[in-house]
Write a protein that holds these residues in place. Structure first.
Motif, PDB file in Angstrom:
ATOM      1  N   LEU A 190      38.956  48.417  32.934  1.00 22.89           N
ATOM      2  CA  LEU A 190      38.271  49.056  34.066  1.00 22.89           C
ATOM      3  C   LEU A 190      39.268  49.767  34.968  1.00 22.89           C
ATOM      4  N   ASN A 191      40.430  49.147  35.125  1.00 20.05           N
ATOM      5  CA  ASN A 191      41.446  49.727  35.991  1.00 20.05           C
ATOM      6  C   ASN A 191      41.979  51.033  35.382  1.00 20.05           C
ATOM      7  N   LEU A 192      42.137  51.060  34.065  1.00 20.48           N
ATOM      8  CA  LEU A 192      42.584  52.308  33.419  1.00 20.48           C
ATOM      9  C   LEU A 192      41.539  53.412  33.600  1.00 20.48           C
ATOM     10  N   LEU A 193      40.262  53.028  33.485  1.00 17.11           N
ATOM     11  CA  LEU A 193      39.182  54.004  33.694  1.00 17.11           C
ATOM     12  C   LEU A 193      39.245  54.542  35.123  1.00 17.11           C
ATOM     13  N   TYR A 194      39.467  53.648  36.049  1.00 14.76           N
ATOM     14  CA  TYR A 194      39.598  54.039  37.459  1.00 14.76           C
ATOM     15  C   TYR A 194      40.769  54.994  37.643  1.00 14.76           C
ATOM     16  N   LEU A 195      41.916  54.683  37.010  1.00 18.02           N
ATOM     17  CA  LEU A 195      43.100  55.536  37.148  1.00 18.02           C
ATOM     18  C   LEU A 195      42.871  56.917  36.515  1.00 18.02           C
ATOM     19  N   ARG A 211      43.254  41.109  24.128  1.00 15.93           N
ATOM     20  CA  ARG A 211      43.114  39.900  24.920  1.00 15.93           C
ATOM     21  C   ARG A 211      42.025  40.105  25.964  1.00 15.93           C
ATOM     22  N   VAL A 212      41.020  40.925  25.547  1.00 13.90           N
ATOM     23  CA  VAL A 212      39.935  41.272  26.451  1.00 13.90           C
ATOM     24  C   VAL A 212      39.260  40.018  26.993  1.00 13.90           C
ATOM     25  N   GLU A 213      39.087  39.022  26.127  1.00  9.99           N
ATOM     26  CA  GLU A 213      38.320  37.838  26.503  1.00  9.99           C
ATOM     27  C   GLU A 213      39.111  36.855  27.356  1.00  9.99           C
ATOM     28  N   THR A 214      40.401  36.772  27.124  1.00  7.29           N
ATOM     29  CA  THR A 214      41.200  35.732  27.747  1.00  7.29           C
ATOM     30  C   THR A 214      41.432  36.015  29.228  1.00  7.29           C
ATOM     31  N   ARG A 215      41.097  35.056  30.041  1.00  6.43           N
ATOM     32  CA  ARG A 215      41.401  35.166  31.461  1.00  6.43           C
ATOM     33  C   ARG A 215      42.767  34.551  31.714  1.00  6.43           C
ATOM     34  N   GLY A 256      32.981  49.372  40.733  1.00  4.65           N
ATOM     35  CA  GLY A 256      32.761  48.609  39.508  1.00  4.65           C
ATOM     36  C   GLY A 256      33.787  47.496  39.331  1.00  4.65           C
ATOM     37  N   LYS A 257      35.047  47.800  39.631  1.00  8.33           N
ATOM     38  CA  LYS A 257      36.093  46.773  39.542  1.00  8.33           C
ATOM     39  C   LYS A 257      35.800  45.607  40.490  1.00  8.33           C
ATOM     40  N   ILE A 258      35.364  45.958  41.716  1.00  6.81           N
ATOM     41  CA  ILE A 258      35.110  44.896  42.691  1.00  6.81           C
ATOM     42  C   ILE A 258      33.953  44.017  42.232  1.00  6.81           C
ATOM     43  N   ALA A 281      42.937  36.517  42.058  1.00  8.62           N
ATOM     44  CA  ALA A 281      43.546  35.233  41.686  1.00  8.62           C
ATOM     45  C   ALA A 281      43.833  35.189  40.188  1.00  8.62           C
ATOM     46  N   SER A 282      43.028  35.929  39.415  1.00 13.08           N
ATOM     47  CA  SER A 282      43.281  35.982  37.972  1.00 13.08           C
ATOM     48  C   SER A 282      42.761  37.303  37.444  1.00 13.08           C
ATOM     49  N   PHE A 283      43.041  37.586  36.174  1.00 10.77           N
ATOM     50  CA  PHE A 283      42.616  38.871  35.607  1.00 10.77           C
ATOM     51  C   PHE A 283      42.373  38.693  34.121  1.00 10.77           C
ATOM     52  N   ASP A 284      41.661  39.663  33.521  1.00 11.43           N
ATOM     53  CA  ASP A 284      41.447  39.607  32.077  1.00 11.43           C
ATOM     54  C   ASP A 284      41.554  41.013  31.505  1.00 11.43           C
ATOM     55  N   GLY A 285      41.427  41.122  30.193  1.00  8.77           N
ATOM     56  CA  GLY A 285      41.614  42.407  29.530  1.00  8.77           C
ATOM     57  C   GLY A 285      40.603  43.454  29.973  1.00  8.77           C
ATOM     58  N   ARG A 286      39.362  42.989  30.268  1.00  7.10           N
ATOM     59  CA  ARG A 286      38.331  43.928  30.662  1.00  7.10           C
ATOM     60  C   ARG A 286      38.661  44.549  32.031  1.00  7.10           C
ATOM     61  N   LEU A 287      39.241  43.745  32.907  1.00  2.00           N
ATOM     62  CA  LEU A 287      39.621  44.281  34.215  1.00  2.00           C
ATOM     63  C   LEU A 287      40.730  45.333  34.056  1.00  2.00           C
ATOM     64  N   ILE A 288      41.675  45.076  33.142  1.00  2.00           N
ATOM     65  CA  ILE A 288      42.725  46.067  32.880  1.00  2.00           C
ATOM     66  C   ILE A 288      42.097  47.355  32.352  1.00  2.00           C
TER      67      ILE A 288
END
Lengths: 211, 211, 211, 211
Positions: free
Chosen positions: A94-99, A4-8, A138-140, A85-92
């Motif tokens: 990026l967040n895993l990369l950050y973690l 669901r990378v594309e779906t916001r 990068g996330k910001i 306010a919202s999120f998408d698969g790419r942000l998740i």
């Protein structure tokens, strides 16, 4: 696996799912920060106990520094998620990369504590914190440019959070070559962390509002 | 990073953010308390198995004592957060400092278990629990004086929680010089933990209501 | 610290506080169950790799057994908390005692894996699981007799959960003397875990409804 | 212990209980993913520091790969729980079995990092990831056939999640015999993970809609 990378998704419509991402991130943070203690070594029974404990002062310094940095970044991370306010698969992603960078700190912190006079240990430690900061930056940038941030956090992200993050990241990355000449100078350069955000603005502005 | 050190936030208006701070703290507590088990050493294959296990009785004592102390402080910490009406950035900072002391206990507990007859091991352990208690006391004093506590918890904090915390902290700090003379006497002095709050009131009163 | 040992609190009026106790317990469970993996030893570089891995089959057995037991007890613990209508300070204390036994399992499991043919390793492992079960049984008896359970869980606790728990605890405690004669027989006796609750009823009935 | 293996519960009527299962699973995931760092070894003081660090590049590769796989599976797991409409005791049991495989990854990842050229290390690593994937696939098939999935997730599970999972599992299982001939070829075969879901559909279709 479903992509669901594309779906916001609006946070308001997916509060439970959003909460789980936040809880997972908080879990990794709290475990990594508590694992820092494994960098402190209990003396083995052959050694002189007092001397061995005294040697741990470097490890204690590394513990305190890494705890402060991870604690500070947890606060920032926490503010960032509060500002979404919202999120998408790419942000998740990026967040895993950050973690992955966050979870690496107990190892590099132990290296710094055990080999603080080795330039290479300082370089590896600085690289790992630089990785933490650059992936957070990068996330910001991603969330800002894709319009995922709440209106009231948008300006804070642009004027304070992003510059501060990039400034801190640049300080750690710049300390890497310095460590080759003098490990002590590299560690002292980290004090620049307390100088504010001038340097960071130079980096974050063109990334956030390109052209 | 955005600094919100100055801004006070009502808990009712920031329940999600407040919940995350609590969850993060609980995470550190539950990890630290579970990591205590790493202080118990599985015998290596050269040793006599029975003798090696018998030697672990000191480590088991350290495990039980540290589990009881961390468990008790988790209950107190839990009561403290339940008693907060609002919070600010400085309290979050104090809380991180407090958690840094909590996360150190698995290390000092292992020291105590492996080197219980060394005065220095007892001093380090007592210092770490003293640090836990003094930073917890610091949080209470700060929240009390800045008016961050709910009305119903305010009196409990003043008359019970703060005195009890400072009493326990004083006992651990005072046991440090005693350990130089007799490690056993120092450990016995910890039994004073069960004597109640008289000592603690002497310390907490002037801090909470100065002049 | 404020003592609320005596005060009973209705769950409905203290849902947040109740939730934190549950979350803390779940945290200890999930950490202890994940730390079981530390009982598996990566071969050191001098050894024959295949032989060393083969030796880990005992540790893998201990991992699987301990994971199954902790997993089963997490489910039971989870049912118990779901069945509580109110709680008091003493129950929180009993729960911490219970968690102290849970958090010990990664250590005793590693002992079992590394020294499965030593009677003493089997005794220590059986004692630790016996401790888990007896403290869990203690929580159920306490909550049942103090009337802290929801009506619909009360009968389940009496007729199924308590007998099953005491039966399992008795099996582990009885296997301890057997291990002195034959370690293998002791391990085989654990298969009685699958025989049901007849034995447990003999123990739990007089405890729950005395006279 | 009360057995509720047979009883199906609607998620809407057991939201708190459902949330605890999810939180427990997330806890195991976040701990296992953070424990991966323990596979990185701080050089001991006799060794050449630079050489020893260079040797860690294999461990760093294993860290990155395992973090990516566990991260990806956490996302999938998260989607799966989001797609459940109801659950029963057997699903909780399957989930515990799945978590037992997840919690094993820090060990097998360390094996891969320390002994990447040994066929046996690759086989064990591939077997553990195969176990993760096959038990995840098992959960999906069970939930699909018992009708526990929400209508909107049902098609996604059938057409995307299950095929992707079985494809990934098959790749890891097939790489095991390849490792006997060439460890490098086995590692390269994992790149097939990026080829999509054709292979997986061949496996998942007959399992999900038998006849």
């Amino acid at each position: 696996m479903a992509d669901r990378v594309e779906t916001r998704r609006e946070r308001a419509n997916a509060e439970v799912e959003f909460g789980r991402i936040v809880a997972f991130s908080d879990g990794v943070f709290s475990i990594a920060i508590t694992l820092l203690v494994l960098g402190l070594t209990v003396p083995s029974h052959g050694q002189d106990f007092g001397d061995a404990l005294l040697d741990e002062r470097h490890s204690l310094f590394a513990y305190a520094l890494s705890f402060a940095v991870l604690g500070r970044f947890w606060v920032a991370h926490h503010g960032f998620f509060g500002g979404l306010a919202s999120f998408d698969g790419r942000l998740i992603g990026l967040n895993l990369l950050y973690l992955a960078w966050i979870a690496l700190v107990p190892f590099t912190s132990q290296l710094l504590g055990d080999y603080g006079s080795e330039p290479l240990a300082i370089i590896v430690y600085a690289a790992s914190l630089g990785g933490v900061m650059m992936t957070f930056g990068g996330k910001i940038v991603y969330a800002y440019r894709r319009g995922l941030l709440r209106a009231e956090y948008r300006e804070i992200a642009r004027n304070k959070v992003a510059p501060g993050t990039f400034a801190a990241g640049a300080i750690f990355l710049l300390s890497m070559p310095i460590a080759l000449i003098s490990p002590t100078a590299a560690e002292l350069s980290w004090l620049l962390l307390f100088t504010g955000d001038r340097l960071g603005e130079l980096i974050s502005r063109p990334l956030m509002d390109p052209r």
